[in-house]
Design a protein around this motif. Structure first.
Motif, mmCIF file in Angstrom:
data_model
loop_
_atom_site.group_PDB
_atom_site.id
_atom_site.type_symbol
_atom_site.label_atom_id
_atom_site.label_comp_id
_atom_site.label_asym_id
_atom_site.label_seq_id
_atom_site.Cartn_x
_atom_site.Cartn_y
_atom_site.Cartn_z
ATOM 1 N N ASP A 201 -12.909 -110.671 72.039
ATOM 2 C CA ASP A 201 -12.015 -111.791 71.819
ATOM 3 C C ASP A 201 -10.717 -111.012 71.509
ATOM 4 O OD1 ASP A 201 -14.095 -113.744 72.241
ATOM 5 O OD2 ASP A 201 -14.137 -114.006 70.098
ATOM 6 N N GLY A 202 -9.692 -111.747 71.912
ATOM 7 C CA GLY A 202 -8.143 -111.245 71.996
ATOM 8 C C GLY A 202 -7.194 -112.383 71.725
ATOM 9 N N TYR A 203 -5.997 -112.333 71.048
ATOM 10 C CA TYR A 203 -5.375 -113.353 71.102
ATOM 11 C C TYR A 203 -4.338 -113.324 72.524
ATOM 12 C CZ TYR A 203 -5.693 -113.615 65.986
ATOM 13 O OH TYR A 203 -6.135 -113.889 64.653
ATOM 14 N N ASP A 204 -4.028 -114.427 72.707
ATOM 15 C CA ASP A 204 -3.210 -114.837 73.848
ATOM 16 C C ASP A 204 -2.060 -114.009 73.875
ATOM 17 O OD1 ASP A 204 -0.965 -116.627 75.471
ATOM 18 O OD2 ASP A 204 -2.831 -116.571 76.308
ATOM 19 N N GLN A 205 -1.760 -113.264 74.869
ATOM 20 C CA GLN A 205 -0.476 -112.224 74.667
ATOM 21 C C GLN A 205 0.943 -113.217 74.725
ATOM 22 O OE1 GLN A 205 -1.012 -109.703 78.257
ATOM 23 N NE2 GLN A 205 -2.781 -108.514 77.304
ATOM 24 N N PHE A 206 0.873 -114.097 75.528
ATOM 25 C CA PHE A 206 2.138 -114.796 75.782
ATOM 26 C C PHE A 206 2.569 -115.547 74.263
ATOM 27 C CE2 PHE A 206 0.785 -114.758 80.165
ATOM 28 C CZ PHE A 206 1.846 -113.943 80.744
ATOM 29 N N GLU A 207 1.619 -116.013 73.684
ATOM 30 C CA GLU A 207 1.640 -116.762 72.381
ATOM 31 C C GLU A 207 2.046 -115.846 71.212
ATOM 32 O OE1 GLU A 207 -1.855 -118.901 71.329
ATOM 33 O OE2 GLU A 207 -1.582 -120.237 73.271
ATOM 34 N N VAL A 208 1.656 -114.637 71.349
ATOM 35 C CA VAL A 208 1.903 -113.630 70.326
ATOM 36 C C VAL A 208 3.292 -112.876 70.649
ATOM 37 C CG1 VAL A 208 1.370 -111.342 69.576
ATOM 38 C CG2 VAL A 208 -0.520 -113.043 69.626
ATOM 39 N N ASP A 209 3.590 -112.687 71.997
ATOM 40 C CA ASP A 209 4.874 -112.155 72.128
ATOM 41 C C ASP A 209 6.141 -113.327 72.007
ATOM 42 O OD1 ASP A 209 3.751 -109.853 73.186
ATOM 43 O OD2 ASP A 209 3.925 -110.420 75.346
ATOM 44 N N ASP A 210 5.756 -114.615 72.081
ATOM 45 C CA ASP A 210 6.796 -115.467 71.828
ATOM 46 C C ASP A 210 7.002 -115.420 70.341
ATOM 47 O OD1 ASP A 210 7.138 -116.358 74.519
ATOM 48 O OD2 ASP A 210 5.743 -118.004 74.334
ATOM 49 N N LEU A 211 5.844 -115.624 69.565
ATOM 50 C CA LEU A 211 6.215 -115.692 67.930
ATOM 51 C C LEU A 211 7.039 -114.354 67.628
ATOM 52 C CD1 LEU A 211 6.050 -116.813 65.244
ATOM 53 C CD2 LEU A 211 3.486 -115.593 65.158
ATOM 54 N N LEU A 212 6.553 -113.099 68.127
ATOM 55 C CA LEU A 212 7.417 -111.893 67.595
ATOM 56 C C LEU A 212 8.572 -111.423 68.053
ATOM 57 C CD1 LEU A 212 4.238 -109.416 67.809
ATOM 58 C CD2 LEU A 212 5.054 -110.703 66.127
#
Length: 128
Positions: free
Chosen positions: A19-30
């Motif tokens: 399991d890993g976090y969705d990259q696009f969602e993490v990048d958007d928040l960061l």
């Protein structure tokens, strides 16, 4: 203290078979966190600033059998980002206007450097 540049430089391990976090969602928040920190560093107003409450409530889609970001690393960074967002922004002191007694720099001159001497084309080409 964590800066906007620090947040932008972070690279997470990628997961594929766990399991890993969705990259696009993490990048958007960061990206928003970095813009918020940059605005705080520059003492500039920001309309869509990330708050501590929003950071605490952030949830990302979990990816399994496709690439995602390591969950522990993302969670650790968000915990680290929380501290600078929780501290109140320090307003930048106003810049004092230049005093009238300071000599005006000649056009093209850089303050603090010797004024440039006009030179002939020969000197500009060959440095003499």
């Amino acid at each position: 203290m964590l800066t906007a540049d620090d947040v932008l430089r972070v690279r997470f391990a990628r997961t594929k078979y766990r399991d890993g976090y969705d990259q696009f969602e993490v990048d958007d928040l960061l990206d928003r966190v970095a813009r918020t920190l940059r605005a705080r560093e520059d003492a500039a107003p920001m309309v869509d600033a990330v708050t501590v409450a929003e950071l605490d409530a952030a949830r990302f889609a979990v990816r399994r059998f496709s690439e995602g970001y390591d969950q522990v690393q993302v969670d650790d960074l968000l915990a680290e980002v929380r501290a600078p967002l929780a501290t109140p922004a320090v307003p930048r002191p106003p810049v004092a206007p230049a005093s009238a007694s300071a000599p005006a720099a000649a056009s093209g001159d850089v303050p603090g450097l010797l004024p440039s001497k006009p030179s002939s084309a020969w000197r500009r080409l060959f440095g003499r």
